[in-house]
Design a protein around this motif. Structure first.
Motif, PDB file in Angstrom:
ATOM      1  N   ALA A  34       0.306  -5.684  -2.327  1.00 27.06           N
ATOM      2  CA  ALA A  34      -0.630  -4.718  -1.744  1.00 27.06           C
ATOM      3  C   ALA A  34      -0.188  -3.298  -2.072  1.00 27.06           C
ATOM      4  O   ALA A  34       0.960  -3.053  -2.460  1.00 27.06           O
ATOM      5  CB  ALA A  34      -0.726  -4.899  -0.228  1.00 27.06           C
ATOM      6  N   VAL A  35      -1.117  -2.362  -1.872  1.00 27.01           N
ATOM      7  CA  VAL A  35      -0.881  -0.931  -2.079  1.00 27.01           C
ATOM      8  C   VAL A  35      -1.434  -0.166  -0.892  1.00 27.01           C
ATOM      9  O   VAL A  35      -2.507  -0.507  -0.357  1.00 27.01           O
ATOM     10  CB  VAL A  35      -1.569  -0.439  -3.375  1.00 27.01           C
ATOM     11  CG1 VAL A  35      -1.649   1.093  -3.418  1.00 27.01           C
ATOM     12  CG2 VAL A  35      -0.848  -0.957  -4.613  1.00 27.01           C
ATOM     13  N   TRP A  36      -0.677   0.853  -0.471  1.00 22.48           N
ATOM     14  CA  TRP A  36      -1.194   1.834   0.495  1.00 22.48           C
ATOM     15  C   TRP A  36      -0.929   3.222  -0.052  1.00 22.48           C
ATOM     16  O   TRP A  36       0.091   3.472  -0.707  1.00 22.48           O
ATOM     17  CB  TRP A  36      -0.505   1.701   1.855  1.00 22.48           C
ATOM     18  CG  TRP A  36      -0.888   2.820   2.801  1.00 22.48           C
ATOM     19  CD1 TRP A  36      -1.958   2.854   3.629  1.00 22.48           C
ATOM     20  CD2 TRP A  36      -0.208   4.079   2.978  1.00 22.48           C
ATOM     21  NE1 TRP A  36      -2.005   4.049   4.321  1.00 22.48           N
ATOM     22  CE2 TRP A  36      -0.931   4.829   3.931  1.00 22.48           C
ATOM     23  CE3 TRP A  36       0.931   4.648   2.407  1.00 22.48           C
ATOM     24  CZ2 TRP A  36      -0.552   6.106   4.337  1.00 22.48           C
ATOM     25  CZ3 TRP A  36       1.313   5.919   2.799  1.00 22.48           C
ATOM     26  CH2 TRP A  36       0.588   6.637   3.760  1.00 22.48           C
ATOM     27  N   ASP A  37      -1.843   4.147   0.224  1.00 23.17           N
ATOM     28  CA  ASP A  37      -1.643   5.552  -0.113  1.00 23.17           C
ATOM     29  C   ASP A  37      -2.434   6.385   0.879  1.00 23.17           C
ATOM     30  O   ASP A  37      -3.524   5.983   1.297  1.00 23.17           O
ATOM     31  CB  ASP A  37      -2.114   5.846  -1.547  1.00 23.17           C
ATOM     32  CG  ASP A  37      -1.568   7.161  -2.083  1.00 23.17           C
ATOM     33  OD1 ASP A  37      -1.865   8.223  -1.481  1.00 23.17           O
ATOM     34  OD2 ASP A  37      -0.853   7.148  -3.091  1.00 23.17           O
ATOM     35  N   ASP A  38      -1.882   7.553   1.252  1.00 22.48           N
ATOM     36  CA  ASP A  38      -2.623   8.416   2.173  1.00 22.48           C
ATOM     37  C   ASP A  38      -3.819   9.064   1.494  1.00 22.48           C
ATOM     38  O   ASP A  38      -4.710   9.588   2.169  1.00 22.48           O
ATOM     39  CB  ASP A  38      -1.713   9.476   2.799  1.00 22.48           C
ATOM     40  CG  ASP A  38      -1.015  10.357   1.777  1.00 22.48           C
ATOM     41  OD1 ASP A  38      -1.220  10.150   0.563  1.00 22.48           O
ATOM     42  OD2 ASP A  38      -0.248  11.242   2.199  1.00 22.48           O
ATOM     43  N   ASP A  39      -3.840   9.037   0.167  1.00 21.92           N
ATOM     44  CA  ASP A  39      -5.014   9.442  -0.602  1.00 21.92           C
ATOM     45  C   ASP A  39      -5.745   8.157  -0.992  1.00 21.92           C
ATOM     46  O   ASP A  39      -5.314   7.429  -1.886  1.00 21.92           O
ATOM     47  CB  ASP A  39      -4.575  10.226  -1.843  1.00 21.92           C
ATOM     48  CG  ASP A  39      -5.730  10.723  -2.685  1.00 21.92           C
ATOM     49  OD1 ASP A  39      -6.711   9.969  -2.858  1.00 21.92           O
ATOM     50  OD2 ASP A  39      -5.650  11.847  -3.193  1.00 21.92           O
TER      51      ASP A  39
END
Length: 338
Positions: A34-39
């Motif tokens: 998985a990936v998370w980014d605040d953008d």
């Protein structure tokens, strides 16, 4: 734990984010899930590139019981918050340098990880490269005599060729310029070679491109006994450069001047420069992280270097701001960058 270990990539702010995501894909004992980014736009693009899920809520992702670890490549200013949340959720952490913007925050993260029993490793890759292994052996053997002077330079053309993102010039997000990011590598190598903590740090920063942070940096660290270590960083150098120069009372070694070769001269090495064969590199930081997870061990040496690195960068930023030498041991809080 999952087999292979399930890893999420947290943040694609840093240019090395993709490298660590690929490491999670390619290591036989890890899988990128998985990936998370605040953008959100940047995060979704990264998730699509790697063919994994994008999760918009960081706490939701960290709460997943089938997630074992995370790679952290957010902006430096939020490292303490994001890493703390990952550690609190019981996730192992592999993070880009700097560990944190201040010494207090860096030490706090090390304490939190230890208390939670999770593996925390900082990406300090040049500690494990073949030339470093060879140089350490030479120092162990005493072939140089007493090391009196060192110079380590790392430079690239990021703001000449236009590939380094403009967010690297944000003083808040990046907590500094060329020295704070690229200069970390010469900084921790200098400490490694001198095998001591600096007494004082004196920094001179320049901005050739006129950005709000430095794109050229030269730092001189004074070590006990009058020994000097100079480390430099630049993101306006074409072509790029990585060089090491060590001068001792008996002999000298150089690496990277005109080629990826380690050369030695003087003392047992003779009166002419001779090439020193390079041994195998040590396992890289990511591989060490995976091993620490499996073994239930702590990356003590890596974390000692990481905390000392934060102190060195803080001292350099404070020196550049004040225009004078700064005591290394007194550097704790982030200094303003010019």
């Amino acid at each position: 734990m999952s087999h292979p270990l399930a890893v999420a990539a947290i943040g694609f702010w840093h240019v090395h984010a993709g490298d660590y995501a690929r490491a999670a894909e390619q290591h036989p004992d890890t899988a990128l899930v998985a990936v998370w980014d605040d953008d959100e736009q940047r995060g979704r693009a990264a998730a699509e590139e790697f063919g994994v899920e994008f999760v918009a809520d960081l706490d939701e992702l960290l709460a997943r019981p089938d997630l074992d670890g995370v790679t952290i490549t957010t902006s430096t200013d939020v490292h303490h918050d994001v890493i703390s949340r990952a550690v609190a959720a019981g996730k192992h952490v592999f993070t880009e340098k700097l560990l944190a913007p201040t010494v207090d925050e860096a030490e706090d993260l090390v304490h939190r990880a230890s208390a939670a029993g999770v593996a925390l490793v900082v990406s300090l890759p040049r500690l494990y490269d073949d030339y470093t292994v060879a140089i350490e052996r030479i120092l162990d053997e005493g072939s140089l005599g007493d090391l009196t002077y060192s110079r380590v330079r790392l430079a690239h053309d990021g703001w000449v060729a236009g590939w380094l993102p403009e967010r690297f010039a944000d003083p808040a997000e990046a907590t500094g310029g060329a020295l704070t990011d690229l200069g970390c590598h010469p900084a921790y190598l200098t400490r490694l070679y001198h095998r001591a903590e600096p007494l004082t740090v004196t920094a001179s920063y320049g901005s050739v491109t006129g950005r709000r942070v430095e794109d050229n940096a030269v730092v001189t660290a004074e070590f006990p006994g009058g020994r000097l270590g100079v480390f430099e960083a630049s993101v306006v150098t074409t072509p790029g450069a990585f060089t090491v120069e060590l001068r001792g009372t008996r002999a000298s070694v150089m690496f990277g001047f005109g080629g990826e070769r380690l050369l030695a001269k003087g003392g047992d090495f003779g009166d002419e420069w001779q090439e020193i064969p390079l041994p195998e590199s040590r396992p890289g930081a990511f591989a060490q992280w995976v091993q620490h997870i499996h073994d239930g061990t702590t990356a003590d040496d890596n974390l000692e270097h990481a905390v000392a690195l934060t102190r060195t960068v803080v001292a350099a930023n404070a020196s550049a701001e004040a225009g004078r030498a700064v005591a290394w041991s007194a550097a704790t809080a982030t200094a303003p960058v010019r």
